[in-house]
Design a protein around this motif. Structure first.
Motif, PDB file in Angstrom:
ATOM      1  N   TYR A  36      18.458   3.059 -23.095  1.00  0.00           N
ATOM      2  CA  TYR A  36      18.048   3.126 -24.505  1.00  0.00           C
ATOM      3  C   TYR A  36      18.533   4.388 -25.218  1.00  0.00           C
ATOM      4  N   LYS A  37      19.027   4.196 -26.390  1.00  0.00           N
ATOM      5  CA  LYS A  37      19.328   5.225 -27.386  1.00  0.00           C
ATOM      6  C   LYS A  37      20.556   6.077 -27.086  1.00  0.00           C
ATOM      7  N   TYR A  38      20.638   6.675 -25.876  1.00  0.00           N
ATOM      8  CA  TYR A  38      21.694   7.637 -25.600  1.00  0.00           C
ATOM      9  C   TYR A  38      22.828   7.110 -24.727  1.00  0.00           C
ATOM     10  N   GLY A 149     -12.032  19.836 -25.829  1.00  0.00           N
ATOM     11  CA  GLY A 149     -12.761  19.995 -24.577  1.00  0.00           C
ATOM     12  C   GLY A 149     -12.093  19.391 -23.364  1.00  0.00           C
ATOM     13  N   PHE A 150     -10.751  19.201 -23.402  1.00  0.00           N
ATOM     14  CA  PHE A 150     -10.011  18.618 -22.280  1.00  0.00           C
ATOM     15  C   PHE A 150      -9.096  19.650 -21.639  1.00  0.00           C
ATOM     16  N   GLN A 151      -8.747  19.407 -20.392  1.00  0.00           N
ATOM     17  CA  GLN A 151      -7.659  20.120 -19.746  1.00  0.00           C
ATOM     18  C   GLN A 151      -6.430  19.226 -19.804  1.00  0.00           C
ATOM     19  N   LEU A 152      -5.346  19.734 -20.343  1.00  0.00           N
ATOM     20  CA  LEU A 152      -4.151  18.939 -20.599  1.00  0.00           C
ATOM     21  C   LEU A 152      -3.234  18.857 -19.379  1.00  0.00           C
ATOM     22  N   ILE A 153      -2.715  17.654 -19.146  1.00  0.00           N
ATOM     23  CA  ILE A 153      -1.675  17.418 -18.141  1.00  0.00           C
ATOM     24  C   ILE A 153      -0.655  16.496 -18.786  1.00  0.00           C
ATOM     25  N   SER A 154       0.625  16.827 -18.659  1.00  0.00           N
ATOM     26  CA  SER A 154       1.685  16.036 -19.286  1.00  0.00           C
ATOM     27  C   SER A 154       2.716  15.646 -18.229  1.00  0.00           C
ATOM     28  N   MET A 155       3.021  14.354 -18.146  1.00  0.00           N
ATOM     29  CA  MET A 155       3.911  13.865 -17.095  1.00  0.00           C
ATOM     30  C   MET A 155       5.225  13.320 -17.662  1.00  0.00           C
ATOM     31  N   GLU A 156       6.200  13.189 -16.778  1.00  0.00           N
ATOM     32  CA  GLU A 156       7.485  12.585 -17.114  1.00  0.00           C
ATOM     33  C   GLU A 156       7.694  11.363 -16.228  1.00  0.00           C
ATOM     34  N   MET A 157       7.919  10.215 -16.850  1.00  0.00           N
ATOM     35  CA  MET A 157       8.160   8.996 -16.078  1.00  0.00           C
ATOM     36  C   MET A 157       9.493   9.098 -15.331  1.00  0.00           C
ATOM     37  N   ARG A 158       9.711   8.204 -14.394  1.00  0.00           N
ATOM     38  CA  ARG A 158      10.989   8.145 -13.681  1.00  0.00           C
ATOM     39  C   ARG A 158      12.151   8.144 -14.687  1.00  0.00           C
ATOM     40  N   ASN A 159      13.250   8.746 -14.289  1.00  0.00           N
ATOM     41  CA  ASN A 159      14.455   8.801 -15.119  1.00  0.00           C
ATOM     42  C   ASN A 159      14.262   9.583 -16.415  1.00  0.00           C
ATOM     43  N   HIS A 160      13.200  10.393 -16.445  1.00  0.00           N
ATOM     44  CA  HIS A 160      12.935  11.266 -17.586  1.00  0.00           C
ATOM     45  C   HIS A 160      12.778  12.701 -17.079  1.00  0.00           C
ATOM     46  N   GLY A 161      13.238  13.656 -17.896  1.00  0.00           N
ATOM     47  CA  GLY A 161      13.054  15.053 -17.542  1.00  0.00           C
ATOM     48  C   GLY A 161      13.614  15.366 -16.167  1.00  0.00           C
ATOM     49  N   ILE A 162      12.772  15.990 -15.329  1.00  0.00           N
ATOM     50  CA  ILE A 162      13.214  16.325 -13.972  1.00  0.00           C
ATOM     51  C   ILE A 162      12.520  15.472 -12.914  1.00  0.00           C
ATOM     52  N   SER A 163      11.882  14.373 -13.335  1.00  0.00           N
ATOM     53  CA  SER A 163      11.454  13.373 -12.354  1.00  0.00           C
ATOM     54  C   SER A 163      12.694  12.745 -11.735  1.00  0.00           C
ATOM     55  N   GLN A 167      19.086   5.843 -11.617  1.00  0.00           N
ATOM     56  CA  GLN A 167      20.204   5.287 -12.383  1.00  0.00           C
ATOM     57  C   GLN A 167      19.921   3.898 -12.934  1.00  0.00           C
ATOM     58  N   ALA A 168      18.643   3.493 -12.951  1.00  0.00           N
ATOM     59  CA  ALA A 168      18.290   2.156 -13.433  1.00  0.00           C
ATOM     60  C   ALA A 168      17.830   2.149 -14.888  1.00  0.00           C
ATOM     61  N   GLY A 169      17.790   3.310 -15.522  1.00  0.00           N
ATOM     62  CA  GLY A 169      17.371   3.346 -16.914  1.00  0.00           C
ATOM     63  C   GLY A 169      15.876   3.173 -17.066  1.00  0.00           C
ATOM     64  N   VAL A 170      15.479   2.366 -18.043  1.00  0.00           N
ATOM     65  CA  VAL A 170      14.061   2.208 -18.357  1.00  0.00           C
ATOM     66  C   VAL A 170      13.662   0.745 -18.225  1.00  0.00           C
ATOM     67  N   SER A 171      12.446   0.499 -17.756  1.00  0.00           N
ATOM     68  CA  SER A 171      11.968  -0.886 -17.610  1.00  0.00           C
ATOM     69  C   SER A 171      10.726  -1.145 -18.454  1.00  0.00           C
ATOM     70  N   TYR A 172      10.516  -0.322 -19.461  1.00  0.00           N
ATOM     71  CA  TYR A 172       9.484  -0.556 -20.483  1.00  0.00           C
ATOM     72  C   TYR A 172       8.089  -0.777 -19.888  1.00  0.00           C
ATOM     73  N   GLY A 173       7.755   0.041 -18.923  1.00  0.00           N
ATOM     74  CA  GLY A 173       6.426   0.007 -18.337  1.00  0.00           C
ATOM     75  C   GLY A 173       6.303  -0.852 -17.110  1.00  0.00           C
ATOM     76  N   CYS A 174       7.229  -1.792 -16.902  1.00  0.00           N
ATOM     77  CA  CYS A 174       7.129  -2.722 -15.774  1.00  0.00           C
ATOM     78  C   CYS A 174       7.120  -1.996 -14.438  1.00  0.00           C
ATOM     79  N   LYS A 175       7.984  -0.990 -14.302  1.00  0.00           N
ATOM     80  CA  LYS A 175       8.025  -0.191 -13.081  1.00  0.00           C
ATOM     81  C   LYS A 175       7.411   1.194 -13.275  1.00  0.00           C
ATOM     82  N   GLU A 176       7.450   1.695 -14.489  1.00  0.00           N
ATOM     83  CA  GLU A 176       6.901   3.027 -14.765  1.00  0.00           C
ATOM     84  C   GLU A 176       5.393   3.098 -14.537  1.00  0.00           C
ATOM     85  N   LYS A 177       4.737   1.938 -14.466  1.00  0.00           N
ATOM     86  CA  LYS A 177       3.306   1.938 -14.155  1.00  0.00           C
ATOM     87  C   LYS A 177       3.041   2.627 -12.817  1.00  0.00           C
TER      88      LYS A 177
END
Length: 343
Positions: A36-38, A149-163, A167-177
């Motif tokens: 997607y996109k790039y 009043g929360f403690q923040l945690i921020s994640m990167e899905m597969r194939n994003h950032g340094i996760s 090489q499969a790109g994105v599966s729109y939540g199907c595998k990223e779950k």
């Protein structure tokens, strides 16, 4: 060769190439979905968080009357320098999923009750950013999380950032779950008894909704879901971006993308899975969102169990940047949702 024969031969050759050209076109559309996109080259390598012009846009103050170059709470550069610990969780496929744990800045109770320290600490806010985004998208909420009043945690899905990248790109939540589940598993181990609010934006929302049916049994610490700027299905996204094409064209391109990804996109569409959600779910969208317009949010909301669903369409902000348009009402509504289970 007679001229008439040459014409016939050329016509037959041209006709024979039509299916090849059609298949090439459909495969190209599948490429655009998966990478997607790039484009494919971008998705084949790690893309560590950085403050390019696009990422800086997520930190802008989008309230009416705000200066075009003003930020809200933090600049991208300031968020990049925030104190936080990088950790990795292994998903069901053995991929390492990166997430950032920000310090717990919330006030601690001075009560001498018998409650354990872990259960007395702040609830966790796990943010899952959208497609092409990094942990930086979630980092903009560092001060807001503290206020709420929360403690923040921020994640990167597969194939994003340094996760890890496969090489499969994105599966729109199907595998990223599975990436979301991996981080939740790590959080339950490292922060036992801490309740969790799971907040996704755009593609992150799709990953959350795919994981949602199994969350209560596997991850009882997850108490509520916030689904922001969600897409109702890949078919709806394709038709919204390129309206007016024959229905078979959408279905065929999506089918090819699904075969290449090893998933059935319709089976993991938000509207397909929403009826199976078992947790209070707040659906949020900006009125003018061009990528996931309000009608998509309304479709998801309508498919959720009536006793668990809430929907808010805010007037200001942008895609994945609804908070930026009205931070005070957004934070007040989020606190109310968390405390009451639904708005």
């Amino acid at each position: 060769m007679k001229k008439s024969t040459q014409i016939l031969f050329s016509a037959l050759l041209g006709l024979s190439l039509i299916p090849v050209a059609g298949l090439f076109y459909l495969n190209l559309q599948a490429d655009k979905m998966l990478y997607y996109k790039y484009g494919k080259a971008y998705w084949l390598k790690a893309n560590p968080a950085q403050c390019d012009d696009y990422r800086k846009g997520y930190f802008k103050d989008l309230r009416p009357g705000a200066s075009a170059d003003s930020n809200l709470d933090l600049s991208c550069e300031a968020a990049l320098k925030l104190t936080a610990e990088s950790r990795f969780a292994s998903n069901s496929e053995g991929m390492n999923i990166h997430y950032r744990v920000f310090p717990d800045q919330t006030p601690k109770s001075t009560s001498k009750s018998t409650t354990t320290k872990a259960s007395a600490d702040a609830p966790l806010l796990l943010h899952v950013s959208g497609i092409t985004s990094t942990w930086l998208n979630g980092a903009r909420y560092a001060k807001a999380a503290e206020r709420m009043g929360f403690q923040l945690i921020s994640m990167e899905m597969r194939n994003h950032g340094i996760s890890d990248h496969n090489q499969a790109g994105v599966s729109y939540g199907c595998k990223e779950k599975e990436d979301v589940k991996a981080v939740l598993s790590a959080l339950q181990k490292d922060f036992p008894q801490r309740p969790i609010l799971l907040w996704g934006s755009s593609g992150g929302s799709m990953a959350i909704l795919n994981a949602a049916p199994s969350l209560p049994s596997q991850f009882p610490q997850v108490k509520a879901l916030l689904v922001e700027s969600p897409s109702s299905s890949l078919r709806d996204v394709a038709e919204s971006k390129s309206p007016g094409l024959p229905p078979w064209l959408y279905e065929t391109a999506i089918g090819i993308a699904g075969m290449r990804a090893g998933v059935k996109f319709q089976d993991c569409a938000a509207t397909t899975l929403a009826p199976e959600v078992k947790l209070p779910t707040w659906v949020v969208v900006n009125q003018e969102d061009p990528l996931t317009p309000p009608w998509m949010a309304k479709k998801i909301h309508a498919a959720l169990p009536a006793a668990l669903r809430s929907l808010t369409i805010y007037p200001h902000g942008g895609h994945e940047a609804v908070w930026n348009g009205q931070p005070e009402p957004y934070e007040a509504d989020l606190r109310k949702f968390w405390e009451q289970g639904r708005l």
